[in-house]
Enzyme design. Structure first.
Site, PDB file in Angstrom:
ATOM      1  N   LYS A   1       0.804  -1.174   0.054  1.00  0.00           N
ATOM      2  CA  LYS A   1       0.013  -0.167  -0.118  1.00  0.00           C
ATOM      3  C   LYS A   1       0.881   1.157  -0.032  1.00  0.00           C
ATOM      4  O   LYS A   1       0.319   2.214  -0.520  1.00  0.00           O
ATOM      5  CB  LYS A   1      -0.917   0.109   1.152  1.00  0.00           C
ATOM      6  CG  LYS A   1      -2.223  -0.987   1.041  1.00  0.00           C
ATOM      7  CD  LYS A   1      -3.179  -0.486   0.491  1.00  0.00           C
ATOM      8  CE  LYS A   1      -4.669  -1.258   0.494  1.00  0.00           C
ATOM      9  NZ  LYS A   1      -4.493  -2.528   0.752  1.00  0.00           N
TER      10      LYS A   1
ATOM     11  N   SER B   1       0.889  -9.829  -0.959  1.00  0.00           N
ATOM     12  CA  SER B   1       0.725  -8.523  -0.750  1.00  0.00           C
ATOM     13  C   SER B   1       0.997  -7.806   0.550  1.00  0.00           C
ATOM     14  O   SER B   1       1.124  -6.822   0.522  1.00  0.00           O
ATOM     15  CB  SER B   1      -0.682  -8.328  -1.129  1.00  0.00           C
ATOM     16  OG  SER B   1      -1.568  -9.001  -0.554  1.00  0.00           O
TER      17      SER B   1
HETATM   18  C1  LIG Z   1      -5.361  -3.530   0.439  1.00  0.00           C
HETATM   19  C2  LIG Z   1      -4.844  -5.000   0.231  1.00  0.00           C
HETATM   20  C3  LIG Z   1      -5.216  -5.897  -0.862  1.00  0.00           C
HETATM   21  C4  LIG Z   1      -6.049  -5.580  -1.782  1.00  0.00           C
HETATM   22  O1  LIG Z   1      -5.966  -4.314  -2.619  1.00  0.00           O
HETATM   23  P1  LIG Z   1      -6.886  -3.850  -3.605  1.00  0.00           P
HETATM   24  O2  LIG Z   1      -6.226  -2.613  -4.384  1.00  0.00           O
HETATM   25  O3  LIG Z   1      -8.153  -3.146  -2.545  1.00  0.00           O
HETATM   26  O4  LIG Z   1      -7.594  -4.621  -4.353  1.00  0.00           O
HETATM   27  C5  LIG Z   1      -4.512  -6.957  -0.900  1.00  0.00           C
HETATM   28  N1  LIG Z   1      -3.659  -7.496  -0.001  1.00  0.00           N
HETATM   29  C6  LIG Z   1      -3.277  -6.743   1.215  1.00  0.00           C
HETATM   30  C7  LIG Z   1      -2.462  -7.169   2.122  1.00  0.00           C
HETATM   31  C8  LIG Z   1      -3.745  -5.466   1.288  1.00  0.00           C
HETATM   32  O5  LIG Z   1      -3.578  -4.731   2.197  1.00  0.00           O
END
Ligand SMILES: *Cc1c(COP(=O)(O)O)cnc(C)c1O
Length: 336
Positions: A55, A307
């Site tokens: 993020k 992510s």
């Molecule tokens: C925010 C987030 C997502 C999803 O991202 P989007 O842009 O809302 O689809 C996936 N994994 C993690 C760890 C996140 O913090």
């Protein structure tokens, strides 16, 4: 691509802005998981970013485009999780005042994570809607600039730098598998991949408990779904009924969206740890969950965007300790 108001050049500009602020993450081969599942698997380890999730990229790209007056007045985010943390962290590094709104129901550890990044915490009401109203009030009253979590061109372009990096390291993978909630992450990555390597498939994965984007795609317009508790807590929440960018981008650029169950997410968290010594939160493990559960076919060169890693470590310990790696998901007991 004409439907998309965001272009590759904006991703390249974002990559230049992010140099030195976000990590340029490598592609990690996953030999243990590749051996178990077949094909050649790689991780894009976004959990290595300073706040433990990708993020930071979108937040930094948005903050760096504010004019001096906006910077001086400050920014505001509504988020209990990875977005709020990332905005707070980047704002502090850039010397921009930052407020984060959340409801009184947000647990103390999450409040502390944001406060420890130096943001002003505004606790308002007892729901996400109450927190949003407080943010709207502060925007009107103090002229703060809102930094949206996903439905924003600068945020999407920032997340898209992940796609540029993947293709720089592996020019034409067979597929890139991306966790999906509001869709900023997969929209940015898909824009890069479909422009530069159109034959690479881009697949979004959500949990089956409250998958707002998938429900909206099926309805043909953004709709609301009931939010439910899930191991992939970072994937909770809607896409916004007035969605501007991500709904159209996902519809036109993403090849397929698949959903995974709680037991499948739990098994994937355990497998990442036991086969690769990687600690991931639920949202970061949904792509592996889809492969392990057979919801996507094995084989080929596959990049898993991992992510984030912001999981309660007691929960992680229970999940990773209790399940034999790659056991059938139904063998894994998950707490509701
Ligand atoms: C925010 C987030 C997502 C999803 O991202 P989007 O842009 O809302 O689809 C996936 N994994 C993690 C760890 C996140 O913090």
């Amino acid at each position: 691509m004409d439907q998309s108001p965001i272009h590759l050049e904006q991703l390249r500009d974002a990559a230049r802005r992010l140099a030195g602020l976000a990590l340029r993450t490598p592609l990690l081969p996953l030999p243990g998981l590749s051996g178990a599942l077949g094909g050649e698997l790689f991780a894009k380890p976004e959990y290595l970013q300073p706040t433990g999730s990708f993020k930071l990229r979108g937040a930094a790209n948005a903050l760096l485009q504010l004019d001096p007056a906006q910077r001086a007045r400050g920014v505001i985010a509504v988020s209990t999780g990875n977005h709020g943390r990332a905005v707070a962290h980047m704002a502090r590094r850039l010397g921009i005042p930052c407020s984060v709104c959340m409801s009184a129901l947000v647990p103390a550890n999450k409040r502390e994570a944001v406060a420890s990044e130096g943001a002003e915490l505004r606790i308002a009401g007892r729901s996400q809607d109450d927190a949003q109203r407080e943010a709207d009030r502060l925007v009107a009253e103090r002229g703060l600039t809102p930094i949206p979590p996903f439905d924003d061109a600068a945020v999407i372009a920032g997340q898209g730098t992940i796609g540029l990096e993947i293709l720089a390291d592996l020019p034409a993978p067979d597929r890139v598998i991306v966790p999906l909630s509001g869709g900023g992450l997969v929209s940015g990555i898909a824009l890069a991949v479909k422009t530069l390597a159109p034959r690479t498939r881009v697949i979004g994965v959500s949990m089956d408990r409250g998958a707002a984007m998938q429900a909206s795609l099926q309805a043909g317009r953004p709709i609301e779904v009931e939010e439910q508790e899930t191991l992939a807590d970072s994937l909770g929440g809607g896409i916004g009924l007035a969605n501007r960018f991500t709904f159209r981008m996902v519809r036109s650029l993403v090849d397929e969206v698949v959903l995974v169950s709680e037991a499948e997410i739990a098994a994937a968290i355990a497998a990442f740890y036991r086969r690769e010594q990687i600690v991931t939160e639920g949202a970061g493990a949904v792509g592996l969950a889809a492969l392990m559960a057979g919801r996507l076919p094995p084989g080929g060169r596959t990049v898993l965007v991992v992510s984030g890693r912001n999981i309660d470590m007691d929960l992680h310990h229970r999940l990773a300790g209790s399940s034999p790696a790659l056991a059938h998901p139904s063998a894994v007991a998950v707490e509701a």
